[in-house]
Write a protein that holds these residues in place. Structure first.
Motif, PDB file in Angstrom:
ATOM      1  N   ARG A  56       1.251  -0.931  -0.149  1.00 22.05           N
ATOM      2  CA  ARG A  56       0.204   0.028   0.107  1.00 22.05           C
ATOM      3  C   ARG A  56       0.997   1.088  -0.363  1.00 22.05           C
ATOM      4  NH1 ARG A  56      -5.069  -1.358   1.444  1.00 22.05           N
ATOM      5  NH2 ARG A  56      -5.767  -2.860   2.488  1.00 22.05           N
ATOM      6  N   GLU A  60      -1.152   3.264  -4.162  1.00 21.89           N
ATOM      7  CA  GLU A  60      -2.338   2.900  -4.137  1.00 21.89           C
ATOM      8  C   GLU A  60      -3.487   3.111  -5.422  1.00 21.89           C
ATOM      9  OE1 GLU A  60      -4.632   0.752  -0.632  1.00 21.89           O
ATOM     10  OE2 GLU A  60      -6.300   2.948  -0.913  1.00 21.89           O
ATOM     11  N   GLU A  62      -7.024   2.752  -8.227  1.00 22.40           N
ATOM     12  CA  GLU A  62      -7.846   1.754  -8.218  1.00 22.40           C
ATOM     13  C   GLU A  62      -8.677   1.491 -10.067  1.00 22.40           C
ATOM     14  OE1 GLU A  62     -11.428   3.225  -6.391  1.00 22.40           O
ATOM     15  OE2 GLU A  62     -11.031   2.582  -4.190  1.00 22.40           O
ATOM     16  N   THR A  77      -8.104  -2.668  -5.816  1.00 18.19           N
ATOM     17  CA  THR A  77      -7.566  -1.546  -5.604  1.00 18.19           C
ATOM     18  C   THR A  77      -5.988  -2.374  -5.690  1.00 18.19           C
ATOM     19  OG1 THR A  77      -9.456  -0.730  -4.503  1.00 18.19           O
ATOM     20  CG2 THR A  77      -6.598  -0.468  -3.682  1.00 18.19           C
ATOM     21  N   VAL A  79      -1.500  -1.874  -6.378  1.00 19.34           N
ATOM     22  CA  VAL A  79      -0.482  -0.503  -6.980  1.00 19.34           C
ATOM     23  C   VAL A  79      -0.121  -1.371  -8.123  1.00 19.34           C
ATOM     24  CG1 VAL A  79       1.656  -2.790  -5.809  1.00 19.34           C
ATOM     25  CG2 VAL A  79       2.089  -0.656  -6.269  1.00 19.34           C
TER      26      VAL A  79
END
Length: 168
Positions: A56, A60, A62, A77, A79
């Motif tokens: 995270r 991060e 989406e 969600t 990386v």
């Protein structure tokens, strides 16, 4: 004079080497991803081990997309692959990705582009269990472009991902 030059050269090399081989903190939680190979940032034994919080922290993002394995649009969600490779100082070549069950795929590092695939750890706000293709799933933004809706890309979309080797 030669001794001073030699000492200065050694000091410079030590500085460059330490800058290139950057150390990461140790994971505090369960390790969900181990990356080895042609990387410049590790947390021991030539490997970069990540827990969920460490992933995270890399960044991060989406991706909202449907998949051929699920129903309807989902919010993934994770990386961005490009961000993770940049964080690790990864070199060129292919990325060998392996799943918990030892299924393996090769992904060209050139797939790692801004707005490209992510290493997803959540779907619709929930962490993914093994049953739900977790803990990690390499997800491309399939709905964003027909370029991401090919058999080649689908084959690279490895789930239950837990380790990667860069350029070896």
């Amino acid at each position: 004079m030669k001794t001073a030059f030699f000492a200065a050269t050694c000091a410079a090399l030590l500085f460059v080497t330490s800058a290139i081989a950057q150390e990461m903190s140790e994971p505090q939680g369960a390790v969900v991803l181990t990356v080895t190979g042609n990387i410049n940032r590790t947390n021991g034994d030539g490997a970069a081990r990540f827990d969920l919080d460490m992933l995270r922290a890399v960044g991060e993002t989406e991706v909202v997309t449907d998949t051929i394995w699920t129903t309807g649009d989902l919010v993934f969600t994770g990386v961005q692959l490009v961000d993770l490779l940049a964080y690790l100082g990864a070199g060129e070549g292919d990325l060998s990705a392996r799943a918990i069950n030892d299924y393996a795929v090769n992904v060209p590092v050139t797939d790692a582009v801004e707005g490209g695939p992510i290493i997803a750890y959540e779907v619709d706000g929930n962490t993914m269990s093994r049953r739900e293709k977790g803990p990690l799933w390499l997800v491309y933004p399939y709905a964003a472009s027909s370029d991401y809706r090919t058999e080649v890309i689908y084959a690279r979309s490895i789930w239950q991902l837990d380790r990667m080797t860069i350029g070896e």
